[in-house]
Write an enzyme that holds these catalytic residues in place. Structure first.
Site, mmCIF file in Angstrom:
data_model
loop_
_atom_site.group_PDB
_atom_site.id
_atom_site.type_symbol
_atom_site.label_atom_id
_atom_site.label_comp_id
_atom_site.label_asym_id
_atom_site.label_seq_id
_atom_site.Cartn_x
_atom_site.Cartn_y
_atom_site.Cartn_z
ATOM 1 N N ASP A 79 -4.492 23.039 -8.097
ATOM 2 C CA ASP A 79 -4.721 21.992 -9.086
ATOM 3 C C ASP A 79 -4.030 22.443 -10.371
ATOM 4 O OD1 ASP A 79 -5.762 20.331 -11.118
ATOM 5 O OD2 ASP A 79 -7.623 20.004 -9.997
ATOM 6 N N LYS B 104 -5.213 12.617 -16.726
ATOM 7 C CA LYS B 104 -5.361 13.427 -17.929
ATOM 8 C C LYS B 104 -4.094 13.315 -18.799
ATOM 9 C CE LYS B 104 -9.336 14.384 -16.219
ATOM 10 N NZ LYS B 104 -9.633 15.442 -15.287
ATOM 11 N N ARG C 187 0.813 -1.216 0.000
ATOM 12 C CA ARG C 187 0.000 0.000 0.000
ATOM 13 C C ARG C 187 0.847 1.266 0.000
ATOM 14 N NH1 ARG C 187 -3.751 -0.880 4.465
ATOM 15 N NH2 ARG C 187 -2.140 0.098 5.707
ATOM 16 N N TYR D 134 -12.892 22.539 -10.009
ATOM 17 C CA TYR D 134 -13.358 21.235 -10.498
ATOM 18 C C TYR D 134 -14.506 20.772 -9.604
ATOM 19 C CZ TYR D 134 -13.045 16.223 -11.559
ATOM 20 O OH TYR D 134 -13.314 14.926 -11.913
HETATM 21 C C1 LIG Z 1 -10.356 15.269 -14.010
HETATM 22 C C2 LIG Z 1 -9.895 16.297 -13.061
HETATM 23 C C3 LIG Z 1 -9.685 16.001 -11.721
HETATM 24 C C4 LIG Z 1 -10.008 14.639 -11.145
HETATM 25 O O1 LIG Z 1 -9.166 13.636 -11.635
HETATM 26 P P1 LIG Z 1 -9.655 12.123 -11.701
HETATM 27 O O2 LIG Z 1 -8.398 11.383 -11.945
HETATM 28 O O3 LIG Z 1 -10.655 12.043 -12.797
HETATM 29 O O4 LIG Z 1 -10.243 11.798 -10.360
HETATM 30 C C5 LIG Z 1 -9.201 16.987 -10.904
HETATM 31 N N1 LIG Z 1 -8.951 18.219 -11.362
HETATM 32 C C6 LIG Z 1 -9.151 18.556 -12.641
HETATM 33 C C7 LIG Z 1 -8.852 19.937 -13.094
HETATM 34 C C8 LIG Z 1 -9.640 17.614 -13.532
HETATM 35 O O5 LIG Z 1 -9.868 17.966 -14.796
#
Ligand SMILES: *Cc1c(COP(=O)(O)O)cnc(C)c1O
Length: 404
Positions: free
Chosen positions: A187, A212, A62, A115
């Site tokens: 973020d 992404k 983990r 988000y």
């Molecule tokens: C998609 C996204 C997230 C979340 O990521 P996941 O891997 O889908 O949980 C967080 N912040 C932004 C800006 C995103 O586009």
């Protein structure tokens, strides 16, 4: 501090997180599947247990394996941080960050353009734990000082904003936070570490949805947080206390995606610029939401702090019938309709940002769309949209609707 100076991220992307000599000379760090990790002695096991909150240490699957550590080391170096913690999704990276700072009776500041699932963490989970959230106008800049309270535990940023793409004045917000001793987190998924390095601007924690562009092929969920040394253990502890564990195969895909991140982003950016320039000339389009365009209100901030733009942008249309915009989107051949972005393929979504806000309004005259420019040839992407606008205009003019 401005831009990347002497760093060559593409070289780092090629060489970091690899140690062929330690695994039979293979170029890539293998996938280690593990729950149990064996030790030579009781002493060795207990020692590893004591050190498991440290970077690159584990006594159990983990807490990570060499695959995890290779990914963490690479992302941390790209961001200029001390260490990274791999997590099972971008949303988990947001949760860990918020949980690392929020305490009962404290307060967090979130941009109104955040988000959306991050908003649910604040409005549900954190609220149940007695943490209050104030949503702020993402373009507030240094005036955020007026919203900081004695119990403010974290100022969270996201630039540009989800769906609406407002740029934030990161240095101004960081200066106001530092003046009150409040930590900041951002973020950085849109820019990736190649186009913006928040730690260089004084931000304390960087959050990525590696799902992404880092994974880049729409085939794995992955998140990561990065910080300097002072906060690293707190983040790692929070992730361990919550039982977070990024899956080995997905971490491997993240590491593999990183190898081509620079060349992919170059093309995503070029395609998005071509699409936005073309869309900007269309009579049906009201506004393009993409800070790389000189006409964007966030362009000066983007130019000052960022080294590039990815393939994700928004636009608003002039007022039109709902069926017309649905005909535009549903008939597209090359753009998928779906959540997430950052894969090699193009996507399009009809969005409703106003329904997700509380501190500001989003009231354009017509519908808002989000487009991800994939790696297709830009002329094909433009031709597909051009046919879409023909469908939209046909319905808007009230003429015959397409045959099935
Ligand atoms: C998609 C996204 C997230 C979340 O990521 P996941 O891997 O889908 O949980 C967080 N912040 C932004 C800006 C995103 O586009």
């Amino acid at each position: 501090m401005k831009k990347s100076a002497a760093r060559h991220a593409d070289t780092l992307l090629t060489h970091l997180g690899r140690d062929p000599a330690s695994h039979y000379g293979t170029v890539n760090t293998p996938v280690f599947h593990a729950s149990t990790i064996l030790f030579d002695s009781v002493e060795a096991f207990q020692d590893a247990g004591r050190r498991k909150m440290e970077k690159g240490q584990s006594s159990y699957g983990r807490a990570g394996t060499p695959t995890t550590f290779a990914f963490e080391e690479t992302v941390a170096a790209l961001e200029g941080g001390y260490g990274a913690v791999a997590l099972s999704s971008g949303l988990q990276a947001i949760t860990v960050t918020l949980m690392a700072f929020a305490t009962a009776g404290s307060h967090v500041l979130m941009p109104d353009s955040v988000y959306f699932p991050a908003r649910r963490i604040c409005n549900d989970l954190l609220q149940r734990l007695g943490v209050e959230t104030t949503y702020y106008d993402p373009t507030i800049g240094g005036e955020i000082a007026g919203l900081i309270r004695d119990n403010t535990a974290l100022i969270y940023l996201e630039a540009p904003g989800s769906l609406t793409f407002e740029m934030q004045d990161v240095p101004a917000i960081v200066a106001a936070a530092k003046a009150r001793g409040v930590p900041t987190a951002i973020d950085n998924t849109w820019a990736t570490p190649l186009f913006f390095r928040p730690l260089e601007h004084g931000v304390d924690v960087v959050v990525h949805a590696a799902t992404k562009y880092i994974v880049g092929h729409s085939d794995a969920m992955l998140g990561v947080v990065v910080s300097g040394e002072a906060l690293y253990e707190r983040l790692r502890q929070t992730s361990q206390f919550l039982g977070c564990a990024a899956a080995p195969d997905d971490v491997y895909l993240g590491l593999r995606g990183l190898r081509t991140l620079a060349v992919r982003l170059e093309r995503h950016q070029a395609n998005a610029l071509k699409l936005t320039e073309w869309l900007g000339q269309r009579p049906e389009v009201d506004r393009i939401l993409y800070p790389a365009l000189p006409s964007d209100p966030g362009h000066a901030l983007w130019k000052r702090d960022f080294d590039g733009a990815c393939g994700l942008f928004g636009l608003t249309l002039k007022p039109c019938k709902r069926e017309a915009v649905l005909a535009l989107i549903d008939g597209l051949q090359l753009y998928g309709i779906g959540a997430s972005w950052g894969g090699y393929e193009s996507l399009i979504l009809l969005t409703d940002p106003d329904a997700m806000r509380s501190a500001t309004r989003w009231n354009p005259a017509g519908p808002t769309l989000r487009i991800h420019a994939g790696l297709e040839h830009p002329d094909d992407l433009i031709a597909d949209l051009e046919a879409g606008f023909a469908r939209l205009n046909e319905i808007n003019r009230g003429q015959s609707v397409r045959a099935g």
